[in-house]
Design a protein around this motif. Structure first.
Motif, PDB file in Angstrom:
ATOM      1  N   ASP A 171       2.926  15.011  -2.649  1.00 45.33           N
ATOM      2  CA  ASP A 171       3.029  14.035  -3.749  1.00 45.33           C
ATOM      3  C   ASP A 171       4.144  13.007  -3.563  1.00 45.33           C
ATOM      4  O   ASP A 171       4.531  12.334  -4.523  1.00 45.33           O
ATOM      5  N   GLU A 172       4.689  12.866  -2.359  1.00 43.63           N
ATOM      6  CA  GLU A 172       5.641  11.798  -2.077  1.00 43.63           C
ATOM      7  C   GLU A 172       4.967  10.777  -1.163  1.00 43.63           C
ATOM      8  O   GLU A 172       4.007  11.097  -0.447  1.00 43.63           O
ATOM      9  N   TYR A 173       5.464   9.571  -1.171  1.00 42.70           N
ATOM     10  CA  TYR A 173       4.808   8.532  -0.386  1.00 42.70           C
ATOM     11  C   TYR A 173       5.804   7.452   0.040  1.00 42.70           C
ATOM     12  O   TYR A 173       6.914   7.346  -0.497  1.00 42.70           O
ATOM     13  N   LEU A 174       5.374   6.666   1.027  1.00 40.28           N
ATOM     14  CA  LEU A 174       6.090   5.467   1.436  1.00 40.28           C
ATOM     15  C   LEU A 174       5.342   4.268   0.868  1.00 40.28           C
ATOM     16  O   LEU A 174       4.109   4.252   0.853  1.00 40.28           O
ATOM     17  N   LEU A 175       6.068   3.288   0.414  1.00 42.20           N
ATOM     18  CA  LEU A 175       5.460   2.045  -0.041  1.00 42.20           C
ATOM     19  C   LEU A 175       5.684   1.009   1.049  1.00 42.20           C
ATOM     20  O   LEU A 175       6.824   0.733   1.416  1.00 42.20           O
ATOM     21  N   VAL A 176       4.593   0.463   1.556  1.00 44.88           N
ATOM     22  CA  VAL A 176       4.677  -0.513   2.639  1.00 44.88           C
ATOM     23  C   VAL A 176       4.194  -1.864   2.128  1.00 44.88           C
ATOM     24  O   VAL A 176       3.120  -1.965   1.527  1.00 44.88           O
ATOM     25  N   GLN A 177       4.999  -2.888   2.352  1.00 43.72           N
ATOM     26  CA  GLN A 177       4.643  -4.252   1.975  1.00 43.72           C
ATOM     27  C   GLN A 177       4.602  -5.114   3.231  1.00 43.72           C
ATOM     28  O   GLN A 177       5.400  -4.925   4.140  1.00 43.72           O
ATOM     29  N   TRP A 178       3.663  -6.054   3.274  1.00 42.71           N
ATOM     30  CA  TRP A 178       3.561  -6.918   4.445  1.00 42.71           C
ATOM     31  C   TRP A 178       2.997  -8.285   4.084  1.00 42.71           C
ATOM     32  O   TRP A 178       2.360  -8.462   3.055  1.00 42.71           O
ATOM     33  N   THR A 179       3.276  -9.233   4.956  1.00 37.83           N
ATOM     34  CA  THR A 179       2.754 -10.586   4.797  1.00 37.83           C
ATOM     35  C   THR A 179       1.384 -10.674   5.463  1.00 37.83           C
ATOM     36  O   THR A 179       0.997  -9.799   6.249  1.00 37.83           O
ATOM     37  N   ARG A 180       0.665 -11.709   5.163  1.00 35.36           N
ATOM     38  CA  ARG A 180      -0.651 -11.917   5.759  1.00 35.36           C
ATOM     39  C   ARG A 180      -0.521 -12.013   7.282  1.00 35.36           C
ATOM     40  O   ARG A 180       0.335 -12.721   7.807  1.00 35.36           O
TER      41      ARG A 180
ATOM     42  N   ILE B 224       3.080   6.796  10.514  1.00 30.29           N
ATOM     43  CA  ILE B 224       3.281   8.154  11.018  1.00 30.29           C
ATOM     44  C   ILE B 224       4.729   8.556  10.745  1.00 30.29           C
ATOM     45  O   ILE B 224       5.662   7.874  11.167  1.00 30.29           O
ATOM     46  N   VAL B 225       4.900   9.647  10.010  1.00 27.88           N
ATOM     47  CA  VAL B 225       6.235  10.115   9.634  1.00 27.88           C
ATOM     48  C   VAL B 225       6.564  11.398  10.394  1.00 27.88           C
ATOM     49  O   VAL B 225       5.910  12.420  10.203  1.00 27.88           O
ATOM     50  N   ASP B 226       7.570  11.312  11.273  1.00 27.62           N
ATOM     51  CA  ASP B 226       8.015  12.466  12.047  1.00 27.62           C
ATOM     52  C   ASP B 226       6.869  13.146  12.776  1.00 27.62           C
ATOM     53  O   ASP B 226       6.785  14.374  12.831  1.00 27.62           O
ATOM     54  N   GLY B 227       5.957  12.340  13.311  1.00 28.25           N
ATOM     55  CA  GLY B 227       4.841  12.864  14.108  1.00 28.25           C
ATOM     56  C   GLY B 227       3.581  13.171  13.323  1.00 28.25           C
ATOM     57  O   GLY B 227       2.567  13.560  13.913  1.00 28.25           O
ATOM     58  N   TYR B 228       3.602  12.995  12.013  1.00 31.29           N
ATOM     59  CA  TYR B 228       2.442  13.307  11.178  1.00 31.29           C
ATOM     60  C   TYR B 228       1.866  12.045  10.542  1.00 31.29           C
ATOM     61  O   TYR B 228       2.594  11.287   9.887  1.00 31.29           O
ATOM     62  N   HIS B 229       0.574  11.848  10.734  1.00 28.42           N
ATOM     63  CA  HIS B 229      -0.108  10.701  10.148  1.00 28.42           C
ATOM     64  C   HIS B 229      -0.196  10.840   8.633  1.00 28.42           C
ATOM     65  O   HIS B 229      -0.377  11.941   8.108  1.00 28.42           O
ATOM     66  N   SER B 230      -0.096   9.699   7.941  1.00 29.41           N
ATOM     67  CA  SER B 230      -0.389   9.694   6.516  1.00 29.41           C
ATOM     68  C   SER B 230      -1.891   9.940   6.339  1.00 29.41           C
ATOM     69  O   SER B 230      -2.700   9.467   7.156  1.00 29.41           O
ATOM     70  N   PRO B 231      -2.307  10.678   5.294  1.00 29.11           N
ATOM     71  CA  PRO B 231      -3.732  10.969   5.087  1.00 29.11           C
ATOM     72  C   PRO B 231      -4.620   9.736   4.971  1.00 29.11           C
ATOM     73  O   PRO B 231      -5.821   9.818   5.225  1.00 29.11           O
ATOM     74  N   VAL B 232      -4.039   8.590   4.587  1.00 26.03           N
ATOM     75  CA  VAL B 232      -4.858   7.382   4.418  1.00 26.03           C
ATOM     76  C   VAL B 232      -4.984   6.569   5.700  1.00 26.03           C
ATOM     77  O   VAL B 232      -5.669   5.543   5.721  1.00 26.03           O
TER      78      VAL B 232
ATOM     79  N   LYS C 235       0.849  -1.193   0.000  1.00 28.34           N
ATOM     80  CA  LYS C 235       0.000   0.000   0.000  1.00 28.34           C
ATOM     81  C   LYS C 235       0.880   1.235   0.000  1.00 28.34           C
ATOM     82  O   LYS C 235       1.937   1.267   0.634  1.00 28.34           O
ATOM     83  N   LYS C 236       0.446   2.255  -0.736  1.00 27.03           N
ATOM     84  CA  LYS C 236       1.159   3.522  -0.756  1.00 27.03           C
ATOM     85  C   LYS C 236       0.586   4.449   0.317  1.00 27.03           C
ATOM     86  O   LYS C 236      -0.623   4.624   0.404  1.00 27.03           O
ATOM     87  N   TYR C 237       1.478   5.024   1.118  1.00 20.21           N
ATOM     88  CA  TYR C 237       1.089   5.954   2.176  1.00 20.21           C
ATOM     89  C   TYR C 237       1.647   7.345   1.855  1.00 20.21           C
ATOM     90  O   TYR C 237       2.844   7.591   2.010  1.00 20.21           O
ATOM     91  N   PRO C 238       0.809   8.277   1.379  1.00 19.61           N
ATOM     92  CA  PRO C 238       1.273   9.637   1.101  1.00 19.61           C
ATOM     93  C   PRO C 238       1.876  10.266   2.360  1.00 19.61           C
ATOM     94  O   PRO C 238       1.396  10.034   3.473  1.00 19.61           O
ATOM     95  N   ILE C 239       2.912  11.068   2.176  1.00 20.12           N
ATOM     96  CA  ILE C 239       3.585  11.741   3.291  1.00 20.12           C
ATOM     97  C   ILE C 239       3.005  13.145   3.436  1.00 20.12           C
ATOM     98  O   ILE C 239       3.072  13.955   2.503  1.00 20.12           O
ATOM     99  N   THR C 240       2.446  13.451   4.585  1.00 21.12           N
ATOM    100  CA  THR C 240       1.772  14.734   4.812  1.00 21.12           C
ATOM    101  C   THR C 240       2.682  15.927   4.557  1.00 21.12           C
ATOM    102  O   THR C 240       2.276  16.912   3.931  1.00 21.12           O
ATOM    103  N   GLN C 241       3.921  15.857   5.032  1.00 19.00           N
ATOM    104  CA  GLN C 241       4.834  17.000   4.946  1.00 19.00           C
ATOM    105  C   GLN C 241       5.483  17.156   3.577  1.00 19.00           C
ATOM    106  O   GLN C 241       6.114  18.180   3.305  1.00 19.00           O
ATOM    107  N   ARG C 242       5.372  16.140   2.729  1.00 21.86           N
ATOM    108  CA  ARG C 242       6.040  16.168   1.431  1.00 21.86           C
ATOM    109  C   ARG C 242       5.011  15.901   0.334  1.00 21.86           C
ATOM    110  O   ARG C 242       4.618  14.764   0.105  1.00 21.86           O
TER     111      ARG C 242
END
Length: 223
Positions: free
Chosen positions: A14-23, A73-81, A5-12
């Motif tokens: 149009d930039e985002y973190l891509l998070v991958q996980w197992t079931r 949460i990036v540097d104290g700010y939640h991703s919008p999603v 899932k892509k997590y947009p970064i509030t402070q940046r």
């Protein structure tokens, strides 16, 4: 990994973190600009919340409760999603002001009835109660839209009314078991609103940044 899932970064913008996980969130990898910047192993760590440093600042991963999804949460700010984003949490508190609107209507009707023999005073009491009722309705609408100022307004009005009611009871100007019951309810309301004041403060802090533009269909997807 099973999902991503892509997590947009509030402070940046149009930039985002891509998070991958197992079931079952047993293993989670976090990527930024196609580079792995952190990994977490174990559902228990995510359930409690875990953090690791990065060039973006401290990154925190935590599972929300209902539904169980991953919040970033990036540097104290939640991703919008994030499900637990402060603005989304604030919107849920609009229910409190809806309840206050109903109680204000009931209490106002009783107060107006108590001064039925004094028409001039009754009109003043009626006007005051209509203003208070209108304020709570306004707060219900705008807190439901995630506006922190509406929460501050409603909390301030409710606190002022509680203080006036308390001073009135202490002075002995008005008395009665019903008034004491209302005071207990008011004190309970003060506690509930005070507990949610932090949410309003966090929402205000997040709204200083323009919402990143991202595809609304950035949902969990299988790799």
């Amino acid at each position: 990994m099973d999902f991503e899932k892509k997590y947009p970064i509030t402070q940046r913008l149009d930039e985002y973190l891509l998070v991958q996980w197992t079931r079952g969130y047993k293993d989670v990898d976090v990527y930024y600009n196609d580079q792995l910047i952190g990994s977490v192993h174990g559902f228990g760590k995510l359930n409690k919340g875990t953090s690791f440093p990065s060039d973006l600042g401290l990154i925190t991963l935590k599972l929300s409760e209902k539904p169980i999804t991953l919040d970033v949460i990036v540097d104290g700010y939640h991703s919008p999603v994030n499900v637990s984003h402060p603005v989304k949490e604030l919107k849920r508190t609009s229910t409190y002001f809806l309840i206050l609107s109903v109680l204000a209507f009931i209490a106002g009707s009783i107060e107006v009835g108590l001064f039925s023999l004094w028409t001039d005073v009754q009109l003043v009491i009626l006007g005051i109660n209509l203003v208070i009722l209108g304020c709570y309705i306004l707060c219900t609408v705008f807190v439901g839209r995630g506006k922190p100022w509406a929460f501050y307004l409603g909390f301030s009005v409710f606190s002022l009314c509680t203080l006036i009611s308390l001073l009135t009871l202490i002075s002995g100007f008005l008395s009665g078991s019903l008034l004491y019951i209302f005071m207990v309810v008011r004190i309970g309301g003060e506690i509930v609103l005070a507990m949610n004041l932090k949410t309003a403060n966090l929402a205000f802090r997040h709204l200083k940044y323009k919402a990143p533009s991202f595809d609304e269909q950035l949902l969990d997807s299988k790799i």
